[in-house]
Scaffold this motif. Structure first.
Motif, mmCIF file in Angstrom:
data_model
loop_
_atom_site.group_PDB
_atom_site.id
_atom_site.type_symbol
_atom_site.label_atom_id
_atom_site.label_comp_id
_atom_site.label_asym_id
_atom_site.label_seq_id
_atom_site.Cartn_x
_atom_site.Cartn_y
_atom_site.Cartn_z
ATOM 1 N N PRO A 1 6.498 38.570 61.831
ATOM 2 C CA PRO A 1 7.082 38.651 63.175
ATOM 3 C C PRO A 1 6.787 39.950 63.930
ATOM 4 C CG PRO A 1 8.681 37.759 61.648
ATOM 5 C CD PRO A 1 7.500 38.225 60.823
ATOM 6 N N ASP A 2 6.561 41.053 63.207
ATOM 7 C CA ASP A 2 6.348 42.329 63.890
ATOM 8 C C ASP A 2 4.970 42.948 63.662
ATOM 9 O OD1 ASP A 2 6.747 42.900 61.242
ATOM 10 O OD2 ASP A 2 8.021 44.634 61.583
ATOM 11 N N LEU B 1 -1.929 47.426 57.821
ATOM 12 C CA LEU B 1 -0.769 46.849 58.487
ATOM 13 C C LEU B 1 -0.773 47.356 59.919
ATOM 14 C CD1 LEU B 1 1.874 45.276 58.520
ATOM 15 C CD2 LEU B 1 3.016 47.339 57.676
ATOM 16 N N VAL B 2 -0.823 46.432 60.873
ATOM 17 C CA VAL B 2 -0.896 46.774 62.288
ATOM 18 C C VAL B 2 0.335 46.203 62.986
ATOM 19 C CG1 VAL B 2 -2.292 46.608 64.377
ATOM 20 C CG2 VAL B 2 -3.421 46.642 62.148
ATOM 21 N N GLN B 3 1.146 47.067 63.597
ATOM 22 C CA GLN B 3 2.311 46.634 64.364
ATOM 23 C C GLN B 3 1.813 46.123 65.711
ATOM 24 O OE1 GLN B 3 5.432 46.847 62.877
ATOM 25 N NE2 GLN B 3 4.187 47.493 61.155
ATOM 26 N N CYS B 4 2.265 44.946 66.132
ATOM 27 C CA CYS B 4 1.762 44.323 67.360
ATOM 28 C C CYS B 4 2.880 43.723 68.193
ATOM 29 C CB CYS B 4 0.786 43.195 67.020
ATOM 30 S SG CYS B 4 -0.627 43.672 66.037
ATOM 31 N N THR B 5 2.569 43.469 69.463
ATOM 32 C CA THR B 5 3.495 42.761 70.337
ATOM 33 C C THR B 5 3.476 41.281 69.956
ATOM 34 O OG1 THR B 5 1.798 42.306 71.992
ATOM 35 C CG2 THR B 5 3.076 44.337 72.261
ATOM 36 N N PRO B 6 4.521 40.542 70.290
ATOM 37 C CA PRO B 6 4.525 39.103 69.988
ATOM 38 C C PRO B 6 3.348 38.352 70.618
ATOM 39 C CG PRO B 6 6.742 39.837 70.542
ATOM 40 C CD PRO B 6 5.814 40.992 70.828
ATOM 41 N N GLY B 7 2.929 38.771 71.811
ATOM 42 C CA GLY B 7 1.798 38.121 72.461
ATOM 43 C C GLY B 7 0.501 38.299 71.698
ATOM 44 N N LEU C 1 0.332 38.920 68.408
ATOM 45 C CA LEU C 1 0.490 38.190 67.146
ATOM 46 C C LEU C 1 0.303 36.687 67.329
ATOM 47 C CD1 LEU C 1 3.525 40.121 65.676
ATOM 48 C CD2 LEU C 1 1.174 40.150 64.827
ATOM 49 N N ALA C 2 0.678 36.168 68.489
ATOM 50 C CA ALA C 2 0.552 34.727 68.739
ATOM 51 C C ALA C 2 -0.896 34.276 68.719
ATOM 52 C CB ALA C 2 1.187 34.380 70.082
ATOM 53 N N ARG C 3 -1.823 35.190 68.969
ATOM 54 C CA ARG C 3 -3.251 34.860 68.969
ATOM 55 C C ARG C 3 -3.881 34.944 67.579
ATOM 56 N NH1 ARG C 3 -2.795 38.503 73.543
ATOM 57 N NH2 ARG C 3 -2.855 37.281 75.454
ATOM 58 N N MET C 4 -3.153 35.460 66.608
ATOM 59 C CA MET C 4 -3.710 35.674 65.271
ATOM 60 C C MET C 4 -3.342 34.555 64.312
ATOM 61 S SD MET C 4 -3.080 39.689 64.600
ATOM 62 C CE MET C 4 -3.688 40.942 65.684
#
Length: 108
Positions: A14-15, A27-33, A35-38
């Motif tokens: 989720p994060d 480990l890469v912290q990302c925005t939900p947008g 992450l939705a592409r991964m």
């Protein structure tokens, strides 16, 4: 900055996501947008920003260079750290951020 380009996604949470770069899982912290592409097992390109603290090295990833630049700009405001900047990017676009800061502060 460490840039990870065209690498395999090992896991998505989720994060953040784990991206395999040369046999090392970052480990890469990302925005939900972002992450939705991964998807695990697929290749992903992320623009990254490395935040160095006394007790940690944290890598933040973004779907575009504009999103990364906005993240870095948000942190120049007093009291805004990387986690708050990432949370702001989860709900605000660069355009909405630009409406709140004078244009001269934005990089070209």
């Amino acid at each position: 900055m460490i840039g990870a380009r065209g690498r395999d996604v090992s896991a998505v949470a989720p994060d953040g996501a784990v991206i395999d770069v040369g046999g090392v899982g970052l480990l890469v912290q990302c925005t939900p947008g972002t992450l939705a592409r991964m998807r695990p097992g697929e290749r992903a390109r992320v623009s990254t920003s490395l935040v160095v603290r006394e007790d940690a090295l944290t890598l933040y990833g973004f779907a575009s260079d504009d999103e990364r630049v906005t993240f870095e700009l948000l942190q120049t405001a007093t009291g805004v750290g990387p986690r708050l900047a990432l949370a702001a990017l989860a709900v605000l676009t660069r355009t909405r951020c630009a409406a709140r800061w004078p244009p001269r502060t934005w990089p070209r």
